[in-house]
Scaffold this active site. Structure first.
Site, short mmCIF file in Angstrom:
data_model
loop_
_atom_site.label_atom_id
_atom_site.label_comp_id
_atom_site.label_asym_id
_atom_site.label_seq_id
_atom_site.Cartn_x
_atom_site.Cartn_y
_atom_site.Cartn_z
N TYR A 133 50.78 40.88 24.85
CA TYR A 133 51.13 41.13 23.45
C TYR A 133 52.19 40.15 22.95
CZ TYR A 133 53.31 43.28 19.39
OH TYR A 133 53.84 43.48 18.14
N TYR A 160 45.23 43.68 27.60
CA TYR A 160 46.56 43.08 27.65
C TYR A 160 47.62 44.17 27.74
CZ TYR A 160 47.10 44.27 22.66
OH TYR A 160 47.19 44.95 21.47
N CYS A 161 48.78 43.81 28.27
CA CYS A 161 49.97 44.67 28.23
C CYS A 161 51.03 43.90 27.45
CB CYS A 161 50.42 45.07 29.63
SG CYS A 161 50.91 43.67 30.68
N PHE A 162 52.30 44.15 27.70
CA PHE A 162 53.32 43.51 26.88
C PHE A 162 53.43 42.01 27.16
CE2 PHE A 162 57.78 42.35 25.85
CZ PHE A 162 57.67 42.49 24.49
N SER A 182 48.95 44.80 33.27
CA SER A 182 47.62 44.20 33.14
C SER A 182 46.96 44.03 34.50
CB SER A 182 47.72 42.83 32.45
OG SER A 182 48.01 42.96 31.08
#
Length: 365
Positions: free
Chosen positions: A124, A95-97, A103
């Site tokens: 996130y 995952y990214c933000f 991603s």
């Protein structure tokens, strides 16, 4: 068959599914999840440069700069690290933000390296929102608090109860002026995330009545979530009444023996003893005004002499000479005053084993 991207956040946390966090190190340090590992797409400086470019020139230019900064051997090294994580954790996700560009780029580069690895939809931000909502839902459930003077083993009791929630464990701090650990305290966000995951697991195990320690608003440098604090201030209390000698043994084991070992393990023998002595001295220094300066100076001298004797010949007895007056003259009177304001909420009191067994009988379903 390739696994699909996931948005079943509850299952991720209950099962401790490994998560690969693609955010920059500075983002990860501010707050992450218990089962997450940081393998960033970009370093902090690279992320800052791309962010500045995005603001000034737009998304297309920012993407081009990102590919320029992370290419060649740099890109190969990062993809190799990601690939190693994926192979070691085939059930995991990345995952990214927000589950967006970072991603997708990470997934694409992994795919080019022969790995089809799914991501967390929403990233996130969605995971964090889910845990905040979870915490707010669970805190309204029935709860009982464990109270008692310093050294009554309240934290230990929580670990022996199937429905116990260890707030100090989530904070990685024991709450008092001597409460820090060698490993350092979690950030506010990481504390809240860890706490919410623990609550979620207890709920999934079928526990609708949770037990907490009777804490104040602050644990070290973190604050209890306000919805939790408000419900704790109305909750019934089971009070541990253990004698001073039993409590002193617990304090000696926790704050002296264990911490000396931890400091020496982390820093080596010589530096470890110095760090240990500084840790105990700082604990007294933090409460010097409440102790009164003369009493502080006296206890500090006794404490440091006890550390010297402990280092020279392993003698622990000298520590009772500062721990006992610290309990009887400072911590016990302070807790007695605090308890007087909530005495009407005490529903049971007894020795450690009696309180633990009563809590098992009345709160564990």
């Amino acid at each position: 068959m390739a696994r699909k991207n996931i948005e079943d956040y509850r299952e991720l946390f209950i099962r401790d599914i490994p998560l690969m966090d693609m955010r920059a190190p500075v983002e990860f340090a501010q707050g992450a999840f218990p089962a997450s590992v940081n393998h960033p797409l970009m370093t902090d400086s690279e992320r800052q440069a791309v962010g500045t470019c995005y603001k000034q020139q737009g998304q297309e230019a920012a993407i081009a700069l990102g590919h320029k900064l992370v290419c060649g051997e740099t890109k190969a090294a990062r993809v190799a690290q990601w690939k190693a994580f994926c192979e070691a954790n085939p059930q995991g996700y990345l995952y990214c933000f927000r589950g967006g560009l970072r991603s997708r780029i990470s997934q694409q580069w992994l795919k080019e390296a022969g790995v089809d690895y799914p991501m967390v939809i929403g990233g996130y931000k969605a995971l964090r929102r889910f845990l905040i909502d979870t915490l707010e839902d669970i805190v309204i459930q029935p709860k009982t608090l464990i109270g008692g003077n310093t050294g009554c083993g309240k934290t230990q009791m929580l670990t022996e109860l199937a429905n116990g929630i260890d707030l100090e464990g989530a904070a990685n701090h024991r709450g008092s002026s001597f409460g820090r650990y060698v490993s350092g305290q979690r950030t506010q966000i990481a504390f809240e995330n860890t706490l919410a995951v623990d609550m979620l697991k207890k709920q999934a195990a079928g526990h609708s009545h949770l037990v907490y320690e009777d804490e104040g608003r602050i644990i070290g440098s973190v604050s209890l979530p306000l919805p939790l604090l408000k419900t704790m201030q109305q909750a019934p209390i089971a009070l541990v009444d253990d004698p001073v000698d039993v409590r002193l043994e617990r304090l000696l084991a926790d704050y002296v023996v264990r911490m000396q070992q931890d400091f020496c393990l982390a820093y080596g023998d010589d530096a470890g003893w110095q760090q240990f002595a500084a840790y105990l001295a700082q604990g007294l220094f933090a409460i010097r005004k409440r102790l009164g300066y003369q009493r502080y100076e006296n206890l500090l001298a006794v404490q440091q002499l006890a550390i010297h004797r402990m280092q020279v010949d392993g003698t622990l007895d000298g520590h009772y000479d500062w721990l006992h007056p610290l309990l009887s003259e400072y911590y016990d009177p302070m807790y007695a005053y605090q308890l007087s304001k909530k005495a009407d909420r005490v529903v049971f009191r007894g020795r450690y084993v009696e309180v633990r067994d009563w809590l098992r009988d009345t709160t564990v379903k």
